[in-house]
Design a protein around this motif. Structure first.
Motif, PDB file in Angstrom:
ATOM      1  N   ASN A  55       0.830  -1.212   0.000  1.00 29.55           N
ATOM      2  CA  ASN A  55       0.000   0.000   0.000  1.00 29.55           C
ATOM      3  C   ASN A  55       0.858   1.253   0.000  1.00 29.55           C
ATOM      4  O   ASN A  55       0.601   2.203  -0.748  1.00 29.55           O
ATOM      5  CB  ASN A  55      -0.928   0.022   1.218  1.00 29.55           C
ATOM      6  N   LEU A  56       1.883   1.245   0.827  1.00 30.72           N
ATOM      7  CA  LEU A  56       2.778   2.393   0.924  1.00 30.72           C
ATOM      8  C   LEU A  56       3.486   2.654  -0.405  1.00 30.72           C
ATOM      9  O   LEU A  56       3.549   3.800  -0.880  1.00 30.72           O
ATOM     10  CB  LEU A  56       3.804   2.144   2.032  1.00 30.72           C
ATOM     11  N   LEU A  58       2.545   1.655  -3.484  1.00 34.63           N
ATOM     12  CA  LEU A  58       1.596   2.086  -4.503  1.00 34.63           C
ATOM     13  C   LEU A  58       1.198   3.536  -4.286  1.00 34.63           C
ATOM     14  O   LEU A  58       1.149   4.328  -5.232  1.00 34.63           O
ATOM     15  CB  LEU A  58       0.361   1.183  -4.518  1.00 34.63           C
ATOM     16  N   ASP A  59       0.932   3.919  -3.031  1.00 33.54           N
ATOM     17  CA  ASP A  59       0.602   5.322  -2.731  1.00 33.54           C
ATOM     18  C   ASP A  59       1.711   6.264  -3.180  1.00 33.54           C
ATOM     19  O   ASP A  59       1.458   7.298  -3.789  1.00 33.54           O
ATOM     20  CB  ASP A  59       0.352   5.523  -1.237  1.00 33.54           C
ATOM     21  N   GLU A  60       2.937   5.899  -2.882  1.00 28.52           N
ATOM     22  CA  GLU A  60       4.088   6.723  -3.246  1.00 28.52           C
ATOM     23  C   GLU A  60       4.193   6.863  -4.763  1.00 28.52           C
ATOM     24  O   GLU A  60       4.424   7.945  -5.290  1.00 28.52           O
ATOM     25  CB  GLU A  60       5.368   6.107  -2.680  1.00 28.52           C
ATOM     26  N   LEU A  62       1.779   6.532  -7.034  1.00 31.56           N
ATOM     27  CA  LEU A  62       0.668   7.328  -7.563  1.00 31.56           C
ATOM     28  C   LEU A  62       0.856   8.811  -7.257  1.00 31.56           C
ATOM     29  O   LEU A  62       0.545   9.666  -8.090  1.00 31.56           O
ATOM     30  CB  LEU A  62      -0.666   6.807  -7.011  1.00 31.56           C
ATOM     31  N   GLN A  63       1.398   9.127  -6.088  1.00 28.20           N
ATOM     32  CA  GLN A  63       1.701  10.527  -5.761  1.00 28.20           C
ATOM     33  C   GLN A  63       2.781  11.082  -6.683  1.00 28.20           C
ATOM     34  O   GLN A  63       2.680  12.214  -7.157  1.00 28.20           O
ATOM     35  CB  GLN A  63       2.138  10.657  -4.304  1.00 28.20           C
ATOM     36  N   GLU A  64       3.816  10.294  -6.941  1.00 28.94           N
ATOM     37  CA  GLU A  64       4.885  10.735  -7.853  1.00 28.94           C
ATOM     38  C   GLU A  64       4.338  10.940  -9.262  1.00 28.94           C
ATOM     39  O   GLU A  64       4.707  11.884  -9.954  1.00 28.94           O
ATOM     40  CB  GLU A  64       6.034   9.722  -7.878  1.00 28.94           C
ATOM     41  N   LYS A  66       1.285  11.757 -10.082  1.00 33.82           N
ATOM     42  CA  LYS A  66       0.498  13.000 -10.063  1.00 33.82           C
ATOM     43  C   LYS A  66       1.405  14.229 -10.108  1.00 33.82           C
ATOM     44  O   LYS A  66       1.124  15.191 -10.819  1.00 33.82           O
ATOM     45  CB  LYS A  66      -0.390  13.044  -8.820  1.00 33.82           C
ATOM     46  N   TYR A  87      -5.905  -4.681  -6.103  1.00 31.47           N
ATOM     47  CA  TYR A  87      -5.974  -3.497  -6.955  1.00 31.47           C
ATOM     48  C   TYR A  87      -7.402  -2.966  -7.039  1.00 31.47           C
ATOM     49  O   TYR A  87      -7.620  -1.748  -7.049  1.00 31.47           O
ATOM     50  CB  TYR A  87      -5.435  -3.783  -8.355  1.00 31.47           C
ATOM     51  N   ARG A  90      -8.051  -1.008  -4.046  1.00 28.56           N
ATOM     52  CA  ARG A  90      -7.274   0.234  -4.086  1.00 28.56           C
ATOM     53  C   ARG A  90      -7.876   1.259  -5.050  1.00 28.56           C
ATOM     54  O   ARG A  90      -7.376   2.362  -5.173  1.00 28.56           O
ATOM     55  CB  ARG A  90      -5.831  -0.064  -4.491  1.00 28.56           C
ATOM     56  N   LEU A 111      -6.413   9.481 -11.218  1.00 25.65           N
ATOM     57  CA  LEU A 111      -5.623   9.969 -10.074  1.00 25.65           C
ATOM     58  C   LEU A 111      -6.210  11.265  -9.510  1.00 25.65           C
ATOM     59  O   LEU A 111      -6.870  11.994 -10.161  1.00 25.65           O
ATOM     60  CB  LEU A 111      -4.179  10.219 -10.503  1.00 25.65           C
TER      61      LEU A 111
END
Length: 111
Positions: A55-56, A58-60, A62-64, A66, A87, A90, A111
């Motif tokens: 999770n961490l 994937l979050d990172e 997706l933030q990158e 964006k 997925y 998520r 996103l």
């Protein structure tokens, strides 16, 4: 998290590695489709699964994506694999049952 960027003639490839090296995720952003990030790999060592590292990562990623102007993310997953349901939880969606040569379906997320 450690972020590594490779620049290619077709675009950029990013790899995010957890500091202890127990997990990593990769995604690409092409020049042809700069608003779309393709998640091409997520790996977590078996001993570190089910502790939130996936999770961490994937979050990172997706933030990158964006930060780099992406509005969508997509990936391929096997409907037979446990990660397919993960997925979906998520927020990724799949459309139809079009399966590629490896037996994977495309999944998309805004996103």
């Amino acid at each position: 998290m450690i972020l590594h960027n490779n620049k290619w003639q077709w675009g950029d490839s990013y790899t995010i590695i957890e500091e202890d090296g127990m997990g990593m995720i990769e995604f690409d952003v092409t020049k042809d489709e700069p608003e779309v990030a393709y998640v091409k790999g997520l790996s977590v060592f078996r001993t570190h699964r089910l502790h939130g590292l996936g999770n961490l990562l994937l979050d990172e990623a997706l933030q990158e994506a964006k930060k780099r102007g992406c509005k969508y993310a997509w990936l391929h997953a096997s409907k037979e694999d446990f990660v397919f349901k993960w997925y979906l939880r998520r927020g990724f969606k799949y459309y139809g049952d079009k399966v590629n040569e490896n037996g994977f379906v495309p999944m998309f997320m805004e996103l």
